[in-house]
Design an enzyme around this catalytic site. Structure first.
Site, PDB file in Angstrom:
ATOM      1  N   ASP A  16      -9.279  -5.276  -4.932  1.00  0.00           N
ATOM      2  CA  ASP A  16      -8.455  -4.296  -4.215  1.00  0.00           C
ATOM      3  C   ASP A  16      -8.921  -2.872  -4.455  1.00  0.00           C
ATOM      4  O   ASP A  16      -9.283  -2.498  -5.575  1.00  0.00           O
ATOM      5  CB  ASP A  16      -7.003  -4.439  -4.680  1.00  0.00           C
ATOM      6  CG  ASP A  16      -5.989  -4.017  -3.636  1.00  0.00           C
ATOM      7  OD1 ASP A  16      -6.205  -2.999  -2.969  1.00  0.00           O
ATOM      8  OD2 ASP A  16      -4.985  -4.733  -3.508  1.00  0.00           O
ATOM      9  N   SER A  47       0.848  -1.201   0.000  1.00  0.00           N
ATOM     10  CA  SER A  47       0.000   0.000   0.000  1.00  0.00           C
ATOM     11  C   SER A  47       0.884   1.251   0.000  1.00  0.00           C
ATOM     12  O   SER A  47       1.714   1.407  -0.898  1.00  0.00           O
ATOM     13  CB  SER A  47      -0.962  -0.064   1.193  1.00  0.00           C
ATOM     14  OG  SER A  47      -1.998   0.877   1.062  1.00  0.00           O
ATOM     15  N   HIS A  83      -7.525  -5.792  -0.346  1.00  0.00           N
ATOM     16  CA  HIS A  83      -6.280  -5.077  -0.038  1.00  0.00           C
ATOM     17  C   HIS A  83      -5.379  -5.835   0.932  1.00  0.00           C
ATOM     18  O   HIS A  83      -4.258  -5.413   1.185  1.00  0.00           O
ATOM     19  CB  HIS A  83      -6.640  -3.708   0.536  1.00  0.00           C
ATOM     20  CG  HIS A  83      -5.545  -2.702   0.493  1.00  0.00           C
ATOM     21  ND1 HIS A  83      -4.852  -2.385  -0.659  1.00  0.00           N
ATOM     22  CD2 HIS A  83      -5.001  -1.915   1.471  1.00  0.00           C
ATOM     23  CE1 HIS A  83      -3.944  -1.451  -0.389  1.00  0.00           C
ATOM     24  NE2 HIS A  83      -4.010  -1.160   0.895  1.00  0.00           N
TER      25      HIS A  83
END
Length: 282
Positions: free
Chosen positions: A232, A94, A259
């Site tokens: 995601d 991320s 995610h």
């Protein structure tokens, strides 16, 4: 010490090959990523994570001038050299992926490989993708969200309800979020997050909102694994854009995951990661 501030590192295993983890956020303690990847020691790797400045057990200064990707790049290099890690397999998740990209461009000699997990290299493209995810909630809900965003009333219950729904669709699709994820989220420092990203996962207003490294990715020549969950928030389209721009990349789209694929679908996440690391080590 990074400058005058203290960050805290966590080391697992004693393998010759080191996987250095850069967790998401910004502002999250590293618990969720550290606990998901400490299992790599069972495959002969040394695993290193650290609480970035402003998070977890690290110092928590309040100067917003500290919250820049360039300063975090230098922090990462300080951790790598202070611990004597040598060349590493750098895994960024991320926000940690954005940091990993800028680190790879600044310190290519420090890397054996790069793993870009659930991340992007083009923030304006991501924003357009997030608009599609928001649109799936329906026009009335989108209008409600835009009203609260214009007014700055992000804490309103109806706005928070929409964000919660998006989180359970695109951040973690498990009915019960794993304890390490909840632990990281409960200790989130919103100072770095608000300064760099924005008020939530689906609205980018911070100093990274125009960040775009797609034109620079051809300069990253180490073997790279791009990982993305099929649902995601940082979408497969974003992952493909990175994959296509990198000279030596492969991609793993993890089914039935968003995610947090390492928690949502471990069987779809770990074998391709281990195959990639082994191929680089060979």
């Amino acid at each position: 010490m990074v400058g005058t501030h203290r960050v805290v590192a966590y080391l697992f295993g004693a393998g010759e090959e080191t996987v250095l983890l850069l967790n998401g956020g910004p502002g999250l303690p590293c618990d969720y990523l550290r606990e998901a990847h400490s299992c790599l020691i069972d495959h002969g790797y040394r695993v290193v994570a650290f609480d970035q400045l402003g998070t977890g057990a690290a110092d928590r200064p309040t100067d917003p001038a500290l919250w820049t990707i360039g300063r975090y790049v230098e922090e990462t290099e300080t951790v790598r050299t202070a611990l004597g890690l040598g060349k590493v397999h750098l895994l960024g998740h991320s926000w940690g992926g954005w940091l990993a990209i800028d680190y790879a461009l600044a310190y290519p000699q420090a890397l054996k490989s790069l793993i870009l997990a659930d991340t992007v290299a083009d923030m304006p493209h991501l924003v357009s993708e997030l608009e599609k995810l928001r649109a799936a909630l329906g026009p009335e809900t989108v209008a409600m969200m835009q009203k609260h965003e214009a007014a700055g009333s992000f804490d309103h219950p109806e706005y928070q309800a929409a964000i919660t729904l998006l989180n359970y669709r695109h951040v973690c699709r498990l009915a019960q979020w794993p304890a390490p994820v909840q632990r990281s989220l409960s200790d989130w420092n919103m100072g770095p997050y608000m300064t760099m990203q924005g008020p939530n996962e689906f609205l980018y207003t911070g100093n990274l909102k125009d960040w775009n490294r797609i034109p620079d990715l051809p300069g990253i020549t180490v073997p790279t694994l791009v990982v993305v969950g099929e649902r995601d928030e940082l979408t497969p389209a974003c992952a493909m854009k990175m994959n296509n721009a990198l000279p030596d990349a492969r991609i793993n789209v993890v089914a039935n995951a968003s995610h947090m694929p390492f928690y949502e679908n471990p069987a779809g996440y770990y074998p391709p990661l281990l195959d990639f690391l082994a191929s680089v080590s060979r």
